[in-house]
Design an enzyme around this catalytic site. Structure first.
Site, PDB file in Angstrom:
ATOM      1  N   GLU B  74      -0.989  -6.188  -1.391  1.00 19.30           N
ATOM      2  CA  GLU B  74      -0.285  -7.157  -0.546  1.00 19.30           C
ATOM      3  C   GLU B  74      -0.912  -8.549  -0.597  1.00 19.30           C
ATOM      4  OE1 GLU B  74      -1.226  -4.119   0.333  1.00 19.30           O
ATOM      5  OE2 GLU B  74       0.717  -3.115   0.375  1.00 19.30           O
ATOM      6  N   GLN B  96       6.030  -3.847   2.604  1.00 16.72           N
ATOM      7  CA  GLN B  96       6.829  -2.628   2.770  1.00 16.72           C
ATOM      8  C   GLN B  96       6.971  -2.191   4.230  1.00 16.72           C
ATOM      9  OE1 GLN B  96       5.779   1.055   0.414  1.00 16.72           O
ATOM     10  NE2 GLN B  96       7.542   0.223  -0.656  1.00 16.72           N
ATOM     11  N   HIS B 143       3.396   2.688  10.370  1.00 12.55           N
ATOM     12  CA  HIS B 143       4.758   2.338   9.943  1.00 12.55           C
ATOM     13  C   HIS B 143       5.579   1.714  11.066  1.00 12.55           C
ATOM     14  CE1 HIS B 143       3.553   5.100   6.764  1.00 12.55           C
ATOM     15  NE2 HIS B 143       4.556   4.656   6.035  1.00 12.55           N
TER      16      HIS B 143
END
Lengths: 364, 338
Positions: B74, B96, B143
Site C-alpha cells: 500500500e 482494498q 476489514h
C-alpha cells in the site's frame, strides 16, 4: 540457472585510487581529463558549500545542516549523469546536489534555514523536494518514472538515499515496483557508514547493499564513493541502461560521512577519530587533484579560478542567509489547499488580529 | 423514506437506477474516458475488477496502461501515486480495505497531504485514494474500521464519504477532477444499495446537504450512518416528532454553514457515526456546534457512535453498530419541555 550478471562485483569499482593513481577498467571507462577537471571544479565548490554551511550553523544562520562533507563526489556524480529533462529525488543530506542542479544556494537552504519547507520550484529544476522521512522519496521517484513510461517520455530518474534508508519498508517497495514495472530509475545509495550513530553492521547483514538488487531482478553495482571517475562511469552506465529501456538498477557508493550527522549530533560518542582519519586519506578532492595534476590537466591558474568561484558561491550563500527577511505568516495558510477553506480564512484573520494588536502595543 | 434533495434526479434522460458499486464504476469509467491523464491502480483491480468489483471491466475497456494491478504494497501504491501526480497524471488508487490502508499512512500524512504546502503550491497532487470503509458486512478483523478520524485530522487532505449512489457518482467524478488529494471513503455496506443516478448531475466537494426536513431536532450523519438517521426520522415521525437529517458528504473541509443553519433551525442536535466516539469526527462536529450555535441550543449536543473498542467480530458487531433505537434514545434525552 540464476542470472549472475545482476550481481555486483565483489570489490567496489575504482578507477582512481586514494593516491591519485589510475586503474583502467575493462567495463567502465575513465572520463577524459577535461570532463574530470570540470568535475573537480564542482567538487571544489561543493566542499566550499559544506564548509560554509557548517559555519553558518555555528553563527545561528542555519537551524541545522546535515553535511555531505566527504561525499562530494557522490553529489557531483549524481547530478552530472542527468540530462536536462531527467529528475533527481534527493534527501536532506543532498543540498549540494540540489545546488549543482541549478537551484540558487539560498533557495536550496530554505528548509534548513527554516523559512519554509521546500524553497524551490521542483518543476523548474527537475529536482523533487528534499525528503526528510527516509526512503519515502524512492517511491515518488518510481511513480514519476512510471508516469514517464506511460506518457512515452525519455525521462530517467535518479533516486538518492543513504544506507540507513535501505532498512525502511519503502526502500523495498520502491525497488520491487521499479523492477516489476521495468522503470527507468537508478537507485543511488550513498553508504556513508552511519545512520546518525548506528553503523552499517546494524542496518544490514547483506554482503553489500548492492547485492540486494538481485533479489528484485535488477542489476546492482558497488563503487568507490570517493572516486568521481568511477562514480561517473558506473552511474552513467546505469542511466544509459535505464534510458535505453533496460529498466532500473541499484548503485551503492562506499563513502564516509566526515562530519557528525548534524550540528546537533556528537559523533565522538559512537566512533573513533582514528576511523575518521582513515577516511581523510581517501578524500575525493585530494585524489582527483593529484590525478589531474599528474595528467597536466590542472594548473595553478585553473585551481585559483576554481577557488575564487567557490568563494563567490560561499559569499552569495552568506549574504543571502545573513539577510534578515521576516517570513510571511500569511504563507502558513496560503498553500494548504489549492482553494482556501472558510476555516483557514477564519484562523488567518484571527492571527492577523493578534499581529495587529501586538504591532499597536496592546495586549489582546 | 422521504428524501428531500435539491438535485434529486427525476427519471428521464441520463437517469438510471444503479447500486453504489455500479455508480462508482460508472464514475471511474466516465473520468477515464474524459481525461487521458487519469490512471487507476491497486490490488486485484485489473482482471478481477476489485474485491468489491468497483473497477469491473475497466482494464478490458481502457487497457493495461490506464487500469492495472500492482504488487501488494500500500505504501508503494500511494507513494508511486505521488510521483505520478508530480509527473502530470491523475492517479486514482484503491486501498482494498480500511485497515489495509494503514501501511500507506506515512505516505498519506507526510507527503500526499503536505506536498502542495511544502512547495508553495508548485506541486499539487491530484490523487484520489479510494478506501472501502466501516462495517456492517460481517467482515472479520481488519476489514471494518472506520478510519476517517486519522484523515480528517490531517491538514491538506480533503475527505469525502458519500451515502448514496448519486453522491458516490458525482463526488467521485469531482474528486478525480479536484486539484488536491482526496480521501474517498466508500461505505462498503451500502455498495449494493440502489438509487437513481443522474450522470449529468454534479456535486460540490465541501458541501453538506439537508436530506430530510424537520423542525424538532437535527440528526447529522455521513456514510453508513445516513440511512440509520433517515430511518430514525421515519420512526420519530410516526411518534409525532419531526427530525431533520443532514448528510455531511464531505468531512473535511467541513461545511459549517449548512450544519449551523440546520441546527439553529431546530435547536437540538444528534451526531451519528459508526467510528469509536473518543476524539472522533463526531466529537469535532459536536464541538463545532457547541461553539458556533450555543445560543440556539435547547440541549447539549449528543453523539451516537461506536464504542471505544476495536471493531467487533462478525457475530458481535450488531452490539457495536449505532442503530435506530440508540438514535431515538439520544433524541429522547434532548431536554424536551413536553
Amino acid at each position: 540457472m540464476p542470472d549472475r550478471t545482476l550481481l555486483p562485483r565483489n570489490v567496489p569499482v575504482q578507477l582512481i585510487d586514494a593516491a591519485g593513481t589510475e586503474h583502467p577498467d575493462e567495463v567502465y571507462p575513465t572520463a577524459s581529463p577535461a570532463v574530470l577537471t570540470e568535475g573537480y571544479r564542482s567538487l571544489v565548490i561543493s566542499r566550499r558549500v559544506n564548509d560554509q554551511c557548517y559555519s553558518l550553523v555555528r553563527q545561528g544562520r542555519l537551524a541545522v545542516y546535515p553535511s555531505s562533507q566527504g561525499q562530494e563526489a557522490c553529489q557531483v556524480a549524481a547530478v552530472s549523469v542527468l540530462d536536462d529533462g531527467d529528475w533527481l529525488f534527493p534527501t536532506y543530506r543532498d543540498s549540494v546536489a540540489v545546488m549543482l542542479r541549478g537551484v540558487a544556494p539560498a533557495d536550496a537552504m530554505t528548509l534548513l534555514k527554516g523559512d519554509w519547507h521546500c524553497g524551490y520550484n521542483p518543476h523548474e529544476f527537475r529536482v523533487a523536494p528534499q525528503s526528510t522521512p527516509l526512503a519515502t522519496q524512492l517511491l515518488h521517484a518510481v511513480g514519476f518514472a512510471h508516469a514517464a513510461v506511460l506518457k512515452g517520455e525519455p525521462t530517467v530518474v535518479v533516486a538518492l538515499c543513504g544506507e540507513g534508508a535501505t532498512s525502511e519498508g519503502d526502500f523495498h517497495e520502491a525497488m520491487n515496483f521499479a523492477a516489476v514495472f521495468h522503470l527507468p530509475v537508478v537507485f543511488f545509495v550513498q553508504n556513508n557508514r552511519f545512520a546518525i550513530s548506528v553503523p552499517l553492521s546494524r542496518q544490514s547483514a547483506a554482503e553489500s547493499l548492492a547485492h540486494k538488487a538481485v533479489g528484485y531482478g535488477m542489476p546492482g553495482e558497488q563503487v568507490d564513493g570517493n572516486d568521481l571517475a568511477a562514480l561517473l562511469a558506473v552511474l552513467g552506465s546505469a542511466v544509459d541502461r535505464a534510458r535505453a529501456g533496460g529498466g532500473p538498477s541499484l548503485v551503492e557508493a562506499h563513502t564516509y560521512r566526515m562530519q557528525a550527522h548534524t550540528n546537533a549530533d556528537d559523533d565522538t560518542r559512537y566512533r573513533d577519530s582514528a576511523e575518521v582519519q582513515e577516511w581523510v586519506a581517501r578524500d575525493p578532492l585530494v585524489r582527483l587533484r593529484s590525478y589531474l595534476r599528474g595528467k597536466d590537466a590542472l594548473d595553478d591558474t585553473t585551481e585559483a579560478a576554481f577557488a575564487a568561484e567557490a568563494d563567490e558561491v560561499a559569499a552569495t550563500l552568506r549574504t543571502a542567509l545573513n539577510a534578515d527577511i521576516a517570513p510571511d505568516a500569511a504563507e502558513l495558510f496560503r498553500h494548504v489547499y489549492a482553494t482556501s477553506t472558510p476555516q483557514l480564512e477564519e484562523q488567518w484573520a484571527s492571527l492577523q488580529g493578534e499581529l495587529e494588536r501586538s504591532a499597536e502595543g496592546t495586549t489582546p | 423514506m422521504t428524501m428531500l434533495r435539491e438535485d434529486q434526479p427525476q427519471v428521464g434522460a441520463g437517469v438510471e437506477t444503479l447500486s453504489m458499486a455500479a455508480a462508482l464504476n460508472r464514475a471511474l469509467a466516465d473520468e477515464l474516458a474524459a481525461d487521458d491523464r487519469v490512471v487507476v491502480f491497486g490490488e486485484d483491480i485489473g482482471a478481477l475488477g476489485g474485491v468489491f468489483r468497483i473497477t469491473d471491466g475497466l482494464t478490458a475497456r481502457f487497457g493495461e496502461k490506464r487500469c492495472f494491478d500492482t504488487p501488494i504494497a500500500e505504501a508503494g501504491i500511494v507513494g508511486s501515486a505521488v510521483g505520478m501526480a508530480m509527473n502530470g497524471l491523475r492517479p486514482v488508487v484503491e486501498m482494498q480495505f480500511d485497515a489495509f490502508a494503514y501501511p500507506a499512512f506515512e505516505q498519506v500524512v507526510s507527503h500526499v497531504a503536505k506536498m502542495g504546502n511544502r512547495t508553495r503550491g508548485a506541486v499539487r497532487l491530484p490523487i484520489v485514494i479510494r478506501i472501502p470503509y466501516a462495517g456492517g458486512i460481517g467482515g472479520v478483523e481488519h476489514h471494518c474500521d472506520s478510519s476517517e478520524a486519522y484523515y480528517v485530522h490531517t491538514p491538506g487532505l480533503t475527505v469525502v464519504a458519500p451515502s448514496n449512489p448519486q453522491d458516490a457518482y458525482s463526488l467521485l467524478r469531482e474528486a478525480i477532477r479536484f486539484p488536491d488529494p482526496v480521501i474517498f471513503l466508500e461505505p462498503k455496506k451500502l455498495y449494493w444499495a440502489k438509487g437513481s443516478v443522474d450522470v449529468s448531475s454534479t456535486a460540490t466537494i465541501g458541501s453538506a446537504q439537508v436530506v430530510r426536513e424537520g423542525t424538532d431536532a437535527t440528526l447529522i450523519a455521513y456514510g453508513t450512518s445516513v440511512p440509520i438517521a433517515l430511518e430514525a426520522a421515519d420512526a420519530a415521525a410516526a411518534e409525532g416528532r419531526s427530525l431533520q437529517v443532514v448528510d455531511l458528504r464531505t468531512l473535511s473541509p467541513f461545511d459549517d454553514a449548512t450544519v449551523d443553519a440546520a441546527v439553529r433551525s431546530t435547536g437540538r442536535a444528534v451526531v451519528i457515526a459508526e467510528a469509536p466516539g473518543f476524539a472522533s469526527m463526531a466529537s469535532e462536529v459536536a464541538a463545532r456546534i457547541s461553539e458556533r450555535c450555543f445560543s440556539w441550543l435547547e440541549a447539549p449536543v449528543r453523539r451516537v457512535t461506536g464504542f471505544d473498542i476495536p471493531y467487533a467480530p462478525p457475530k458481535l458487531e450488531h452490539f457495536y453498530l449505532p442503530d435506530v433505537d440508540r438514535v431515538l434514545d439520544a433524541v429522547d434525552s434532548l431536554y424536551w419541555e413536553d
